[in-house]
Design an enzyme around this catalytic site. Structure first.
Site, PDB file in Angstrom:
ATOM      1  N   TRP A 120       0.874  -1.173   0.000  1.00  0.00           N
ATOM      2  CA  TRP A 120       0.000   0.000   0.000  1.00  0.00           C
ATOM      3  C   TRP A 120       0.906   1.217   0.000  1.00  0.00           C
ATOM      4  O   TRP A 120       1.663   1.437   0.931  1.00  0.00           O
ATOM      5  CB  TRP A 120      -0.952   0.033   1.204  1.00  0.00           C
ATOM      6  CG  TRP A 120      -1.612   1.366   1.272  1.00  0.00           C
ATOM      7  CD1 TRP A 120      -2.438   1.917   0.329  1.00  0.00           C
ATOM      8  CD2 TRP A 120      -1.435   2.373   2.281  1.00  0.00           C
ATOM      9  NE1 TRP A 120      -2.784   3.189   0.699  1.00  0.00           N
ATOM     10  CE2 TRP A 120      -2.197   3.494   1.883  1.00  0.00           C
ATOM     11  CE3 TRP A 120      -0.718   2.418   3.478  1.00  0.00           C
ATOM     12  CZ2 TRP A 120      -2.257   4.658   2.653  1.00  0.00           C
ATOM     13  CZ3 TRP A 120      -0.780   3.574   4.249  1.00  0.00           C
ATOM     14  CH2 TRP A 120      -1.548   4.679   3.834  1.00  0.00           C
ATOM     15  N   GLU A 133      -2.463  -2.535  -3.355  1.00  0.00           N
ATOM     16  CA  GLU A 133      -3.688  -1.969  -2.760  1.00  0.00           C
ATOM     17  C   GLU A 133      -3.934  -0.522  -3.200  1.00  0.00           C
ATOM     18  O   GLU A 133      -3.128   0.359  -2.936  1.00  0.00           O
ATOM     19  CB  GLU A 133      -3.576  -2.035  -1.224  1.00  0.00           C
ATOM     20  CG  GLU A 133      -4.787  -1.476  -0.495  1.00  0.00           C
ATOM     21  CD  GLU A 133      -4.655  -1.563   1.024  1.00  0.00           C
ATOM     22  OE1 GLU A 133      -3.548  -1.884   1.520  1.00  0.00           O
ATOM     23  OE2 GLU A 133      -5.656  -1.296   1.712  1.00  0.00           O
ATOM     24  N   LYS A 185      -6.294   3.135  -3.434  1.00  0.00           N
ATOM     25  CA  LYS A 185      -7.032   3.955  -2.481  1.00  0.00           C
ATOM     26  C   LYS A 185      -7.590   5.180  -3.189  1.00  0.00           C
ATOM     27  O   LYS A 185      -6.978   5.709  -4.109  1.00  0.00           O
ATOM     28  CB  LYS A 185      -6.101   4.375  -1.339  1.00  0.00           C
ATOM     29  CG  LYS A 185      -6.830   5.027  -0.176  1.00  0.00           C
ATOM     30  CD  LYS A 185      -5.928   5.085   1.049  1.00  0.00           C
ATOM     31  CE  LYS A 185      -6.644   5.785   2.194  1.00  0.00           C
ATOM     32  NZ  LYS A 185      -5.922   5.677   3.457  1.00  0.00           N
ATOM     33  N   ASP A 228      -9.558  -2.909  -0.351  1.00  0.00           N
ATOM     34  CA  ASP A 228      -9.838  -2.542   1.043  1.00  0.00           C
ATOM     35  C   ASP A 228     -11.248  -1.964   1.067  1.00  0.00           C
ATOM     36  O   ASP A 228     -11.570  -1.060   0.281  1.00  0.00           O
ATOM     37  CB  ASP A 228      -8.790  -1.519   1.514  1.00  0.00           C
ATOM     38  CG  ASP A 228      -8.959  -1.127   2.978  1.00  0.00           C
ATOM     39  OD1 ASP A 228     -10.078  -0.738   3.361  1.00  0.00           O
ATOM     40  OD2 ASP A 228      -7.972  -1.187   3.736  1.00  0.00           O
ATOM     41  N   HIS A 237     -11.727   1.887   0.874  1.00  0.00           N
ATOM     42  CA  HIS A 237     -10.961   2.690  -0.087  1.00  0.00           C
ATOM     43  C   HIS A 237     -11.727   3.135  -1.323  1.00  0.00           C
ATOM     44  O   HIS A 237     -11.129   3.411  -2.361  1.00  0.00           O
ATOM     45  CB  HIS A 237      -9.701   1.935  -0.504  1.00  0.00           C
ATOM     46  CG  HIS A 237      -8.669   1.898   0.582  1.00  0.00           C
ATOM     47  ND1 HIS A 237      -7.368   1.542   0.373  1.00  0.00           N
ATOM     48  CD2 HIS A 237      -8.759   2.187   1.900  1.00  0.00           C
ATOM     49  CE1 HIS A 237      -6.693   1.599   1.507  1.00  0.00           C
ATOM     50  NE2 HIS A 237      -7.525   1.981   2.454  1.00  0.00           N
ATOM     51  N   HIS A 294      -8.876  -6.443   2.191  1.00  0.00           N
ATOM     52  CA  HIS A 294      -8.643  -5.824   3.487  1.00  0.00           C
ATOM     53  C   HIS A 294     -10.016  -5.547   4.058  1.00  0.00           C
ATOM     54  O   HIS A 294     -10.682  -4.586   3.668  1.00  0.00           O
ATOM     55  CB  HIS A 294      -7.838  -4.524   3.358  1.00  0.00           C
ATOM     56  CG  HIS A 294      -6.373  -4.752   3.511  1.00  0.00           C
ATOM     57  ND1 HIS A 294      -5.459  -3.735   3.582  1.00  0.00           N
ATOM     58  CD2 HIS A 294      -5.664  -5.897   3.657  1.00  0.00           C
ATOM     59  CE1 HIS A 294      -4.244  -4.252   3.741  1.00  0.00           C
ATOM     60  NE2 HIS A 294      -4.347  -5.565   3.784  1.00  0.00           N
ATOM     61  N   ASP A 310     -12.688   6.370   5.219  1.00  0.00           N
ATOM     62  CA  ASP A 310     -11.796   5.240   5.484  1.00  0.00           C
ATOM     63  C   ASP A 310     -11.363   5.259   6.954  1.00  0.00           C
ATOM     64  O   ASP A 310     -10.200   5.439   7.267  1.00  0.00           O
ATOM     65  CB  ASP A 310     -10.579   5.356   4.552  1.00  0.00           C
ATOM     66  CG  ASP A 310      -9.609   4.211   4.713  1.00  0.00           C
ATOM     67  OD1 ASP A 310     -10.058   3.090   4.953  1.00  0.00           O
ATOM     68  OD2 ASP A 310      -8.395   4.452   4.594  1.00  0.00           O
ATOM     69  N   ASP A 313     -11.483   2.910   9.315  1.00  0.00           N
ATOM     70  CA  ASP A 313     -10.896   1.697   9.896  1.00  0.00           C
ATOM     71  C   ASP A 313     -11.496   1.329  11.247  1.00  0.00           C
ATOM     72  O   ASP A 313     -10.770   1.022  12.197  1.00  0.00           O
ATOM     73  CB  ASP A 313      -9.370   1.823   9.975  1.00  0.00           C
ATOM     74  CG  ASP A 313      -8.726   1.856   8.597  1.00  0.00           C
ATOM     75  OD1 ASP A 313      -8.661   0.799   7.964  1.00  0.00           O
ATOM     76  OD2 ASP A 313      -8.320   2.944   8.144  1.00  0.00           O
ATOM     77  N   ASP A 330      -8.102  -5.371   8.330  1.00  0.00           N
ATOM     78  CA  ASP A 330      -7.364  -4.100   8.372  1.00  0.00           C
ATOM     79  C   ASP A 330      -8.211  -3.024   9.040  1.00  0.00           C
ATOM     80  O   ASP A 330      -9.039  -2.397   8.395  1.00  0.00           O
ATOM     81  CB  ASP A 330      -6.967  -3.665   6.950  1.00  0.00           C
ATOM     82  CG  ASP A 330      -6.176  -2.361   6.968  1.00  0.00           C
ATOM     83  OD1 ASP A 330      -5.691  -1.977   8.046  1.00  0.00           O
ATOM     84  OD2 ASP A 330      -6.044  -1.720   5.903  1.00  0.00           O
TER      85      ASP A 330
HETATM   86  C1  RNT Z   1      -4.316   2.349   4.405  1.00  0.00           C
HETATM   87  C2  RNT Z   1      -4.359   0.940   3.921  1.00  0.00           C
HETATM   88  C3  RNT Z   1      -3.306   0.032   4.478  1.00  0.00           C
HETATM   89  C4  RNT Z   1      -3.036   0.233   5.959  1.00  0.00           C
HETATM   90  C5  RNT Z   1      -2.083  -0.775   6.571  1.00  0.00           C
HETATM   91  C6  RNT Z   1      -1.627  -0.356   7.907  1.00  0.00           C
HETATM   92  O1  RNT Z   1      -5.387   3.082   4.002  1.00  0.00           O
HETATM   93  O2  RNT Z   1      -5.632   0.410   4.133  1.00  0.00           O
HETATM   94  O3  RNT Z   1      -3.634  -1.281   4.189  1.00  0.00           O
HETATM   95  O4  RNT Z   1      -4.226   0.242   6.691  1.00  0.00           O
HETATM   96  O5  RNT Z   1      -1.061  -0.998   5.700  1.00  0.00           O
HETATM   97 ZN    ZN Z   2      -5.883  -1.663   3.775  1.00  0.00          ZN
END
Ligand code: RNT
Ligand code: ZN
Length: 416
Positions: free
Chosen positions: A182, A223, A225, A256, A259, A283, A291, A293, A323
């Site tokens: 990423w 990955e 975003k 993810d 994202h 993810h 985003d 998390d 994630d």
């Molecule tokens: C960030 C990405 C990535 C991170 C990790 C810590 O937006 O989702 O995957 O969350 O690498």
């Molecule tokens: Zn991620």
């Protein structure tokens, strides 16, 4: 009523739909789910414990007790593993190296992760890996896509070294490592030149992947975003960028769940992308408005993702990783809730009469499809889950929470 009696009643109810609960349990336990190490210490790592988290990601909250050393983090992960049934891997970031003296990111190698490997072998689990392009003096807006060739080289070397570390994980543990890239590179305002950084990313990635590594040991995934804090207008590695890159190089891509635009669903991307890419990594996260998390909960999108995997029999082509990072609640509990939910959703997906539903659909009987899928939602899958936990010695119901509170009182609350 004892659990076995309850389970037998549940088994009969599912059997009436043609579903074998025992087979569903076995399948649900066999799918690997990768536990992200970074929930344990708010994505800080051990390279520079005083350093700030950069790259457009952020943890909020200051719940006491985060892991301060690799040994503490491993102890915490062991606790979580004792609560989470099924095949579990642990995903490390490059900044989680376990060393006695600092090592620059362009110099890291397998020897700096030897203690993790020994530990993983002892736990009989596989390791996944992540390159770390953020939280570093050379990683401002642009790291591996920087216009400065020296900075670019630093990150290319980092990436190459990470692949060697990942290969060693695969060799040592006997389980394939998946290495996630990423790259946060991007900026707050729209740059005048959007092309050049993307062209540099193609060139850098081609150099990083020039060395072939046996896919039995390591597989790389990229990955994308949409935006991050401070990179609201432009991210070099966008979805379209990696769609093109991964398709042309026949590589794995990571989706993810946080994202994309808030109304876009990862569950609806899996089948489209797998027609063009060999594999996907997920993810699994929970975006709240952005985003953010948040801890993974049992929501519709989690179910839809697991159903996509199970209904299409693509367990071998989709790698599931977690994630998220919540620093506002007990971190062991945050990890456990999300990891158990991922496994629970897999079980629920295996408890569907997929062939029956597909037959109704092909016959044009959409009435039955809707009616049955809605009826399935209130079948006693919770009993099947409790039985699965009991059978694997992984704490049915809320009993794991009592253990977590005990561990908090005895261990994590004592950390400064
Ligand atoms: C960030 C990405 C990535 C991170 C990790 C810590 O937006 O989702 O995957 O969350 O690498
Ligand atoms: Zn991620």
């Amino acid at each position: 009523m004892d659990m076995m009696k309850q389970y037998e009643l549940a088994r009969e109810q599912f059997a009436a739909y043609g579903v074998d609960t025992d087979a569903a349990i076995e399948k649900a336990l066999s799918v690997p789910v990768s536990l992200h190490c970074w929930q344990g210490d708010d994505v800080v790592g051990f390279e520079n414990p005083e350093g700030a988290l950069t790259g457009g990601i952020q943890t909020t909250g200051n719940y006491p007790g985060k892991a301060r050393t690799p040994a503490e983090l491993r102890a915490d992960i062991e606790k979580v593993l004792s609560f989470v049934p099924g095949e579990t891997k642990v995903s490390l970031h490059a900044t989680y190296l376990d060393v006695d003296a600092p090592v620059s990111r362009d110099q890291i190698g397998p020897e700096h992760f030897a203690r993790w490997v020994e530990w993983a072998k002892g736990q009989k689990i596989g390791l996944d890996f992540n390159e770390t392009f953020f939280s570093h003096p050379l990683s401002g807006d642009f790291s591996i896509t920087n216009a400065d060739p020296g900075i670019r080289k630093f990150w290319i070397d980092h990436a190459k070294n990470c692949r060697k570390i990942a290969e060693s994980f695969g060799k040592e543990t006997g389980k394939t490592c998946v290495t996630n890239f990423w790259i946060h590179d991007g900026c707050k305002e729209v740059p005048v030149d959007r092309f050049a950084p993307r062209a540099r990313l193609v060139e850098a990635l081609d150099e990083v992947f020039a060395e072939k590594i046996d896919p039995k040991y390591n597989r790389d995934t990229l990955e994308s975003k949409l935006f991050g804090i401070g990179s609201e207008s432009y991210v070099v590695g966008s979805h379209e960028f990696y769609m093109g890159y991964c398709t042309s190089r026949q590589m794995m891509a990571t989706l993810d769940t946080g994202h994309f635009h808030p109304t876009e669903l990862v569950s609806n991307k899996i089948s489209a992308m797998l027609l063009f890419l060999p594999e996907l990594m997920l993810h699994v996260s929970r975006p709240v408005r952005w985003d953010s998390d948040h801890v993974v909960v049992m929501d519709d999108e989690l179910m839809a993702i697991m159903q996509e995997i199970v209904r299409n029999g693509i367990e071998d082509r989709v790698h599931i990783g977690l994630d998220y990072f919540d620093a506002s609640i007990n971190r062991i509990a945050a990890w456990t809730v999300g990891a158990r939910n991922a496994r629970k959703a897999l079980l629920r997906a295996y408890l569907e009469p997929v062939e029956l539903l597909k037959k109704y659909e092909i016959d044009g009987d959409n009435t039955s499809v809707l009616a049955i899928t809605e009826e399935l939602k209130s079948l006693p899958w919770g009993i099947v889950w409790d039985y699965l936990c009991e059978k694997t010695g992984k704490y049915a119901g809320r009993t794991w929470l009592d253990e977590t509170k005990k561990y908090e009182a005895e261990v994590t609350s004592k950390r400064a």
